[in-house]
Write a protein that holds these residues in place. Sequence first.
Motif, PDB file in Angstrom:
ATOM      1  N   HIS A 213      -5.934  68.102  17.831  1.00  0.00           N
ATOM      2  CA  HIS A 213      -5.406  67.170  17.612  1.00  0.00           C
ATOM      3  C   HIS A 213      -5.518  66.198  18.748  1.00  0.00           C
ATOM      4  O   HIS A 213      -5.096  66.983  19.699  1.00  0.00           O
ATOM      5  CB  HIS A 213      -4.081  67.051  16.684  1.00  0.00           C
ATOM      6  N   THR A 214      -5.544  64.767  18.575  1.00  0.00           N
ATOM      7  CA  THR A 214      -5.604  64.062  19.826  1.00  0.00           C
ATOM      8  C   THR A 214      -4.330  63.370  19.768  1.00  0.00           C
ATOM      9  O   THR A 214      -3.144  63.404  19.138  1.00  0.00           O
ATOM     10  CB  THR A 214      -6.546  62.999  19.507  1.00  0.00           C
ATOM     11  N   HIS A 215      -4.134  62.763  21.137  1.00  0.00           N
ATOM     12  CA  HIS A 215      -2.975  61.830  21.389  1.00  0.00           C
ATOM     13  C   HIS A 215      -2.600  61.070  20.158  1.00  0.00           C
ATOM     14  O   HIS A 215      -1.549  60.569  19.881  1.00  0.00           O
ATOM     15  CB  HIS A 215      -3.037  61.120  22.753  1.00  0.00           C
ATOM     16  N   ARG A 216      -3.419  60.251  19.850  1.00  0.00           N
ATOM     17  CA  ARG A 216      -3.303  59.288  18.601  1.00  0.00           C
ATOM     18  C   ARG A 216      -2.891  60.029  17.586  1.00  0.00           C
ATOM     19  O   ARG A 216      -2.025  59.451  16.698  1.00  0.00           O
ATOM     20  CB  ARG A 216      -4.606  58.419  18.595  1.00  0.00           C
ATOM     21  N   GLN A 217      -3.488  61.042  17.255  1.00  0.00           N
ATOM     22  CA  GLN A 217      -3.017  61.663  15.981  1.00  0.00           C
ATOM     23  C   GLN A 217      -1.679  62.333  15.926  1.00  0.00           C
ATOM     24  O   GLN A 217      -1.066  62.108  14.877  1.00  0.00           O
ATOM     25  CB  GLN A 217      -4.175  62.836  15.790  1.00  0.00           C
ATOM     26  N   LEU A 218      -1.202  62.685  17.167  1.00  0.00           N
ATOM     27  CA  LEU A 218      -0.060  63.081  17.097  1.00  0.00           C
ATOM     28  C   LEU A 218       1.041  62.030  16.909  1.00  0.00           C
ATOM     29  O   LEU A 218       1.923  62.145  15.901  1.00  0.00           O
ATOM     30  CB  LEU A 218       0.329  63.828  18.503  1.00  0.00           C
ATOM     31  N   LEU A 219       0.709  61.021  17.468  1.00  0.00           N
ATOM     32  CA  LEU A 219       1.859  59.846  17.262  1.00  0.00           C
ATOM     33  C   LEU A 219       1.802  59.145  15.884  1.00  0.00           C
ATOM     34  O   LEU A 219       2.593  58.853  15.368  1.00  0.00           O
ATOM     35  CB  LEU A 219       1.439  58.582  18.586  1.00  0.00           C
ATOM     36  N   SER A 220       0.460  59.373  15.373  1.00  0.00           N
ATOM     37  CA  SER A 220       0.050  58.628  14.044  1.00  0.00           C
ATOM     38  C   SER A 220       0.928  59.295  13.149  1.00  0.00           C
ATOM     39  O   SER A 220       1.418  58.852  11.819  1.00  0.00           O
ATOM     40  CB  SER A 220      -1.143  58.754  13.792  1.00  0.00           C
ATOM     41  N   THR A 221       1.343  60.836  13.171  1.00  0.00           N
ATOM     42  CA  THR A 221       2.149  61.221  12.110  1.00  0.00           C
ATOM     43  C   THR A 221       3.620  60.928  12.266  1.00  0.00           C
ATOM     44  O   THR A 221       4.250  60.505  11.080  1.00  0.00           O
ATOM     45  CB  THR A 221       2.174  62.827  12.286  1.00  0.00           C
ATOM     46  N   ALA A 222       4.172  60.425  13.370  1.00  0.00           N
ATOM     47  CA  ALA A 222       5.254  59.751  13.389  1.00  0.00           C
ATOM     48  C   ALA A 222       5.485  58.225  12.608  1.00  0.00           C
ATOM     49  O   ALA A 222       6.195  58.090  12.205  1.00  0.00           O
ATOM     50  CB  ALA A 222       5.804  59.713  14.834  1.00  0.00           C
ATOM     51  N   ASP A 223       4.193  57.691  13.056  1.00  0.00           N
ATOM     52  CA  ASP A 223       4.206  56.205  12.775  1.00  0.00           C
ATOM     53  C   ASP A 223       3.671  56.150  11.341  1.00  0.00           C
ATOM     54  O   ASP A 223       3.451  54.975  10.971  1.00  0.00           O
ATOM     55  CB  ASP A 223       3.370  55.340  13.763  1.00  0.00           C
ATOM     56  N   THR A 224       3.552  57.113  10.633  1.00  0.00           N
ATOM     57  CA  THR A 224       2.920  56.935   9.133  1.00  0.00           C
ATOM     58  C   THR A 224       4.037  57.434   8.377  1.00  0.00           C
ATOM     59  O   THR A 224       5.314  57.126   7.914  1.00  0.00           O
ATOM     60  CB  THR A 224       1.487  57.468   8.940  1.00  0.00           C
ATOM     61  N   TYR A 225       4.223  58.740   8.332  1.00  0.00           N
ATOM     62  CA  TYR A 225       5.215  59.788   7.585  1.00  0.00           C
ATOM     63  C   TYR A 225       6.639  59.463   7.719  1.00  0.00           C
ATOM     64  O   TYR A 225       7.256  58.986   7.082  1.00  0.00           O
ATOM     65  CB  TYR A 225       4.710  61.287   7.567  1.00  0.00           C
ATOM     66  N   ALA A 226       6.942  59.786   9.258  1.00  0.00           N
ATOM     67  CA  ALA A 226       8.333  59.650   9.490  1.00  0.00           C
ATOM     68  C   ALA A 226       8.947  58.141   9.464  1.00  0.00           C
ATOM     69  O   ALA A 226       9.943  57.944   9.020  1.00  0.00           O
ATOM     70  CB  ALA A 226       8.051  60.144  10.890  1.00  0.00           C
ATOM     71  N   ARG A 227       7.907  57.364   9.984  1.00  0.00           N
ATOM     72  CA  ARG A 227       8.403  55.914  10.046  1.00  0.00           C
ATOM     73  C   ARG A 227       8.638  55.407   8.465  1.00  0.00           C
ATOM     74  O   ARG A 227       9.605  54.590   8.191  1.00  0.00           O
ATOM     75  CB  ARG A 227       7.274  54.969  10.871  1.00  0.00           C
ATOM     76  N   TYR A 228       7.600  55.373   7.607  1.00  0.00           N
ATOM     77  CA  TYR A 228       7.946  54.927   6.422  1.00  0.00           C
ATOM     78  C   TYR A 228       8.463  55.863   5.330  1.00  0.00           C
ATOM     79  O   TYR A 228       9.362  55.148   4.480  1.00  0.00           O
ATOM     80  CB  TYR A 228       6.354  54.667   5.908  1.00  0.00           C
ATOM     81  N   CYS A 229       8.595  57.156   5.628  1.00  0.00           N
ATOM     82  CA  CYS A 229       9.234  58.011   4.364  1.00  0.00           C
ATOM     83  C   CYS A 229      10.634  58.298   4.763  1.00  0.00           C
ATOM     84  O   CYS A 229      11.480  58.193   4.033  1.00  0.00           O
ATOM     85  CB  CYS A 229       8.583  58.998   4.147  1.00  0.00           C
ATOM     86  N   LEU A 230      10.857  58.556   6.131  1.00  0.00           N
ATOM     87  CA  LEU A 230      12.243  58.810   6.676  1.00  0.00           C
ATOM     88  C   LEU A 230      13.047  57.734   7.242  1.00  0.00           C
ATOM     89  O   LEU A 230      14.294  57.684   7.031  1.00  0.00           O
ATOM     90  CB  LEU A 230      12.142  59.971   7.606  1.00  0.00           C
ATOM     91  N   GLU A 231      12.416  56.757   7.915  1.00  0.00           N
ATOM     92  CA  GLU A 231      12.860  55.726   8.492  1.00  0.00           C
ATOM     93  C   GLU A 231      14.084  56.035   9.539  1.00  0.00           C
ATOM     94  O   GLU A 231      15.180  55.483   9.549  1.00  0.00           O
ATOM     95  CB  GLU A 231      13.426  54.564   7.589  1.00  0.00           C
ATOM     96  N   PRO A 232      13.550  56.750  10.630  1.00  0.00           N
ATOM     97  CA  PRO A 232      14.544  57.253  11.443  1.00  0.00           C
ATOM     98  C   PRO A 232      14.898  56.181  12.667  1.00  0.00           C
ATOM     99  O   PRO A 232      14.071  55.298  12.951  1.00  0.00           O
ATOM    100  CB  PRO A 232      13.643  58.443  12.102  1.00  0.00           C
ATOM    101  N   ASP A 233      16.172  56.373  13.354  1.00  0.00           N
ATOM    102  CA  ASP A 233      16.527  55.627  14.296  1.00  0.00           C
ATOM    103  C   ASP A 233      17.077  56.383  15.348  1.00  0.00           C
ATOM    104  O   ASP A 233      17.070  57.592  15.146  1.00  0.00           O
ATOM    105  CB  ASP A 233      17.398  54.397  14.046  1.00  0.00           C
ATOM    106  N   ARG A 234      17.392  55.779  16.374  1.00  0.00           N
ATOM    107  CA  ARG A 234      18.224  56.193  17.414  1.00  0.00           C
ATOM    108  C   ARG A 234      19.452  57.383  17.167  1.00  0.00           C
ATOM    109  O   ARG A 234      19.757  58.304  18.113  1.00  0.00           O
ATOM    110  CB  ARG A 234      18.530  55.402  18.544  1.00  0.00           C
ATOM    111  N   GLU A 235      20.091  56.910  16.234  1.00  0.00           N
ATOM    112  CA  GLU A 235      21.218  57.600  15.862  1.00  0.00           C
ATOM    113  C   GLU A 235      20.824  59.109  15.104  1.00  0.00           C
ATOM    114  O   GLU A 235      21.909  59.916  14.712  1.00  0.00           O
ATOM    115  CB  GLU A 235      22.260  56.792  14.910  1.00  0.00           C
ATOM    116  N   ASP A 236      19.658  59.041  14.621  1.00  0.00           N
ATOM    117  CA  ASP A 236      19.323  60.427  13.842  1.00  0.00           C
ATOM    118  C   ASP A 236      19.193  61.522  14.789  1.00  0.00           C
ATOM    119  O   ASP A 236      18.789  61.516  15.939  1.00  0.00           O
ATOM    120  CB  ASP A 236      17.970  60.118  12.949  1.00  0.00           C
ATOM    121  N   VAL A 237      19.325  62.903  14.071  1.00  0.00           N
ATOM    122  CA  VAL A 237      19.341  64.253  14.719  1.00  0.00           C
ATOM    123  C   VAL A 237      18.468  65.033  13.717  1.00  0.00           C
ATOM    124  O   VAL A 237      18.978  65.285  12.755  1.00  0.00           O
ATOM    125  CB  VAL A 237      20.872  64.702  14.899  1.00  0.00           C
TER     126      VAL A 237
END
Length: 549
Positions: A213-237
């Motif tokens: 897996h590449t640098h882009r692919q690692l970040l893209s998992t956060a910027d697709t699934y996590a960002r859209y399905c979980l919508e995390p912010d700085r307060e999350d643990v």
Amino acid sequence: MQEHVPSNKLPDAESAPELLHAVPEVHYEKSLNVATELVDTHVEDGHGDDPAIRFEGEEITYADLQERVNRFANALRDRGVEPGHRVLVRFPNRPEAIVACLAVQKLGGVALPSMKLLRAKELEYIVNDAGATHAVVYDDLLDELEEAMPELDTLETVIVAERGADVDHDHLRFDDMLEAGDPDLEAYDTERDDLALMLYTSGTTGRPKGAVHTHRQLLSTADTYARYCLEPDREDVFGGNPPLPFAYGYGDLVTFPLRFGATTSLVEDATPGDLLDAVDDHGITILCSIPTAFNQMLSEHPDAPSEYDLSSLRLGMSAGEPLSPSTFEAFQDDYGMTILDGIGTTEMLHIFVSHRHHDDVDPSATGFAVPGYECKVVDPETNEEVDRGEAGLLAVRGPTGISYWGRPEKQNDAVVDGWSYPGDIFVHKPNGRFEYKSRRDDLIISSGYNIPGPEVENVIQELEEVTEVAVIGAPDETRGQIVKAFVVTPEGVVTGESLETDIQNHVKNTLAPYKYPRAVEFVDELPRTETGKIQRVKLREREREHQAN
């Protein structure tokens, strides 16, 4: 010692996945380093004092984490780690594992996390196949690596984190390197498509396969699934018990929290009770685990909502195995928390089918294609898309895809016309949701009927007398296969013919009668991988051996 040529590029393959970048968040600059994005950016933005990691009674801020990563990366570079080098990282869920992986990636190297239960023979294969040059190891996990070392062709340096196991060794010491390393480091100028992470599959159907897996692919998992399905912010643990070398765990406990400036809660070798303690102590808001652990929390800690402070929880994540509707509903009733089921693979890096947290979740279906991904269900013989409502193989494409290290024959099987085939049978329902049926290997064919084992499992799991269940196809001379259920019951439940009949009748009354288990065996436990997945392949092998004898 075999000469090692570093490589930080994806291997050439005739059947390379077609990568799509369909959401704006995954359009990254060409120059990209995942360690910088996960740590340095937060310090530069004034959040250096925010908590990055909570472990036992320790809180590590983003500034602390940056210093540790820089110090260890400089020490690794002084010991010969170059861009493209693969570095084995062998730990339970501890902060040192995150520090080591990020340090390797910041140098332009490729982190290779290793499951802690691997034995010497398995380590020998993985280290030699990857061409790993360095290893960073927890003291209590050193013995198997040392046993393998005479057969390791490329390994040059071992670094041991001494944490109380009192292991006698003559290798470098993690703490000495951390203390000696310079606290300042400018990241190596990696490109977005350079390799950053290498994970090996469990190898239940043959030799383990290295997924890269590449640098882009690692970040893209956060910027697709996590960002859209979980919508995390700085307060999350984020917290949970998936091992960090498990792609699911690496995303949940490293990439996702650090991408959004949130906090990760680490628990070494967590039991369900330990997870409940961590929610109480660390204020976990997003609890990540597997169905087995969620079921154990319900059965072993039935009074947890009144015994622990679980008010911080806002969402659950489940993967690794299908989450049964009964478990989903029990958690919603007892904890007031929705668990998002998802399907992902080591090869695809993280979840690509799921509901989003604000959806009207249908627990009988996995969900929709994650934003940024496309999914279709195809005929396994023709690869043509089938009609809605018809079962077939799932095909996926998006910002991640299947890329194997040095396995062209497996690569050709896994990618067809740019689409990745994880090997799962799904139905694309008329309402757009994807409903999981089974792994391709877990489909039971009995008297000409196709019966998905997990569908039967979900129904059996509804019974109070059942804690866990695995359903397989057992060999049968008349029907080819019969449905057989292996059932674990709670303590005190009387097993025998009466309960077997109850289970069979419950399935007959819920599903088409031909799907009921003609054989039920009560067992104390089910065989599992280190990541918690039920090893149905071992149950099938046992049944074949019984028939042969």
